[in-house]
Design a protein around this motif. Structure first.
Motif, mmCIF file in Angstrom:
data_model
loop_
_atom_site.group_PDB
_atom_site.id
_atom_site.type_symbol
_atom_site.label_atom_id
_atom_site.label_comp_id
_atom_site.label_asym_id
_atom_site.label_seq_id
_atom_site.Cartn_x
_atom_site.Cartn_y
_atom_site.Cartn_z
ATOM 1 N N MET A 133 0.851 -1.014 -0.027
ATOM 2 C CA MET A 133 -0.351 0.085 0.059
ATOM 3 C C MET A 133 0.977 1.553 -0.150
ATOM 4 O O MET A 133 1.989 1.490 0.793
ATOM 5 C CB MET A 133 -0.932 0.245 0.853
ATOM 6 N N ARG A 134 0.844 2.415 -0.636
ATOM 7 C CA ARG A 134 1.411 3.574 -0.702
ATOM 8 C C ARG A 134 0.311 4.755 -0.763
ATOM 9 O O ARG A 134 -0.895 4.999 -1.053
ATOM 10 C CB ARG A 134 2.264 3.877 -2.914
ATOM 11 N N VAL A 135 1.260 5.274 0.040
ATOM 12 C CA VAL A 135 0.391 6.180 1.078
ATOM 13 C C VAL A 135 0.897 7.282 1.210
ATOM 14 O O VAL A 135 1.864 7.402 1.521
ATOM 15 C CB VAL A 135 -0.234 6.076 2.737
ATOM 16 N N LEU A 136 0.141 8.397 0.952
ATOM 17 C CA LEU A 136 0.717 9.780 1.224
ATOM 18 C C LEU A 136 -0.254 10.790 2.338
ATOM 19 O O LEU A 136 -1.233 10.444 2.671
ATOM 20 C CB LEU A 136 -0.276 11.108 -0.270
ATOM 21 N N VAL A 137 0.839 11.089 3.248
ATOM 22 C CA VAL A 137 -0.008 12.093 4.295
ATOM 23 C C VAL A 137 0.582 13.596 3.928
ATOM 24 O O VAL A 137 1.668 13.933 3.902
ATOM 25 C CB VAL A 137 1.012 11.364 5.200
ATOM 26 N N THR A 138 -0.551 13.936 3.510
ATOM 27 C CA THR A 138 -0.445 15.837 3.776
ATOM 28 C C THR A 138 -0.108 16.437 5.470
ATOM 29 O O THR A 138 -1.056 16.225 6.053
ATOM 30 C CB THR A 138 -1.638 16.832 2.466
ATOM 31 N N GLY A 139 0.675 17.261 5.262
ATOM 32 C CA GLY A 139 0.977 17.297 6.190
ATOM 33 C C GLY A 139 1.325 17.068 7.839
ATOM 34 O O GLY A 139 0.694 16.557 8.727
ATOM 35 N N HIS A 140 2.548 16.575 7.444
ATOM 36 C CA HIS A 140 2.687 14.401 7.781
ATOM 37 C C HIS A 140 3.966 15.346 9.488
ATOM 38 O O HIS A 140 4.037 14.553 9.910
ATOM 39 C CB HIS A 140 3.933 13.959 6.962
ATOM 40 N N LYS A 141 4.265 16.509 9.491
ATOM 41 C CA LYS A 141 4.999 17.355 10.519
ATOM 42 C C LYS A 141 4.327 17.922 10.992
ATOM 43 O O LYS A 141 4.594 18.608 12.002
ATOM 44 C CB LYS A 141 6.935 17.546 9.795
ATOM 45 N N GLY A 142 2.526 18.269 10.971
ATOM 46 C CA GLY A 142 2.540 18.792 11.744
ATOM 47 C C GLY A 142 2.010 18.148 13.140
ATOM 48 O O GLY A 142 2.318 16.765 14.017
ATOM 49 N N TYR A 143 0.429 17.962 13.592
ATOM 50 C CA TYR A 143 0.370 17.798 15.197
ATOM 51 C C TYR A 143 0.084 16.216 15.373
ATOM 52 O O TYR A 143 0.832 15.274 16.263
ATOM 53 C CB TYR A 143 -1.365 18.212 15.676
ATOM 54 N N ILE A 144 -0.321 15.730 14.577
ATOM 55 C CA ILE A 144 -0.748 14.177 14.081
ATOM 56 C C ILE A 144 -0.283 13.482 13.570
ATOM 57 O O ILE A 144 0.141 12.039 13.358
ATOM 58 C CB ILE A 144 -2.752 14.071 13.935
ATOM 59 N N GLY A 145 0.616 13.674 12.292
ATOM 60 C CA GLY A 145 1.511 13.242 11.584
ATOM 61 C C GLY A 145 2.194 12.178 11.978
ATOM 62 O O GLY A 145 2.447 10.400 11.501
ATOM 63 N N PRO A 146 3.317 12.644 13.155
ATOM 64 C CA PRO A 146 4.161 11.837 13.475
ATOM 65 C C PRO A 146 3.817 10.784 14.455
ATOM 66 O O PRO A 146 4.358 9.772 14.612
ATOM 67 C CB PRO A 146 4.536 12.554 14.520
ATOM 68 N N VAL A 147 3.063 11.132 14.575
ATOM 69 C CA VAL A 147 2.311 9.294 15.679
ATOM 70 C C VAL A 147 1.504 8.751 14.446
ATOM 71 O O VAL A 147 1.502 7.165 14.792
ATOM 72 C CB VAL A 147 0.461 10.285 16.536
ATOM 73 N N LEU A 148 0.983 9.039 13.377
ATOM 74 C CA LEU A 148 0.632 8.349 11.937
ATOM 75 C C LEU A 148 1.089 7.711 12.254
ATOM 76 O O LEU A 148 1.146 5.884 11.563
ATOM 77 C CB LEU A 148 -0.389 9.307 11.583
ATOM 78 N N ALA A 149 2.555 8.633 11.107
ATOM 79 C CA ALA A 149 3.294 7.590 10.551
ATOM 80 C C ALA A 149 3.533 6.317 12.305
ATOM 81 O O ALA A 149 4.077 5.206 11.124
ATOM 82 C CB ALA A 149 4.730 9.073 10.345
ATOM 83 N N ARG A 150 4.346 6.602 13.095
ATOM 84 C CA ARG A 150 4.965 5.700 13.894
ATOM 85 C C ARG A 150 3.118 4.587 13.747
ATOM 86 O O ARG A 150 4.229 3.027 14.013
ATOM 87 C CB ARG A 150 4.975 6.382 15.700
ATOM 88 N N HIS A 151 2.321 5.321 14.003
ATOM 89 C CA HIS A 151 1.545 3.616 14.095
ATOM 90 C C HIS A 151 1.484 3.309 12.817
ATOM 91 O O HIS A 151 0.895 1.905 12.879
ATOM 92 C CB HIS A 151 0.198 4.607 14.566
ATOM 93 N N ILE A 152 1.470 3.650 12.090
ATOM 94 C CA ILE A 152 1.320 2.967 10.573
ATOM 95 C C ILE A 152 2.424 2.152 10.020
ATOM 96 O O ILE A 152 2.803 0.885 10.105
ATOM 97 C CB ILE A 152 1.443 4.054 9.250
ATOM 98 N N ALA A 153 3.622 2.437 10.482
ATOM 99 C CA ALA A 153 4.943 1.785 10.828
ATOM 100 C C ALA A 153 5.122 0.333 11.616
ATOM 101 O O ALA A 153 5.139 -0.524 11.641
ATOM 102 C CB ALA A 153 6.195 2.485 10.818
#
Length: 118
Positions: A1-21
């Motif tokens: 799955m290839r996912v583009l995350v906009t605003g990935h360095k904002g409030y939620i982005g780092p948490v979402l990135a870790r969760h997905i990883a």
């Protein structure tokens, strides 16, 4: 799955990135962010979770970034009441207009999923 995350360095982005990883092994993440809040990250620097990071404005995202994406998670937004009131026009432009425009572009590019985090 290839996912583009906009605003990935904002409030939620780092948490979402870790969760997905941690939970979705094999997913390939691309992030796009203007980095207004990159110095105020809420978790570990998300760079280690992203295959590619793009420094740019979601309103001017090149079409080639969308090609091959399976999903887009839209986190790029002005996200609190005082900011929204102070910068009302920019808030509408980014939170509504740019999100709808990107969603339409995703559909035209074959992206199957568009998640708007509100």
């Amino acid at each position: 799955m290839r996912v583009l995350v906009t605003g990935h360095k904002g409030y939620i982005g780092p948490v979402l990135a870790r969760h997905i990883a941690e939970r979705q092994l094999g997913w390939r993440l691309t992030g796009v962010d203007l980095e207004f809040f990159a110095g105020e990250l809420t978790g570990p620097d998300p760079a280690r979770y992203f295959e590619r990071e793009i420094h740019g404005d979601v309103r001017a995202l090149p079409d080639e970034v969308l090609r091959g994406m399976d999903a887009v998670v839209y986190l790029a937004a002005v996200s609190n009441d005082p900011m929204g009131k102070e910068f009302e026009a920019a808030t509408i432009e980014i939170n509504a207009d740019a999100a709808v425009t990107l969603a339409r572009r995703c559909r035209a590019s074959g992206v199957k999923r568009f998640v708007f985090a509100s």
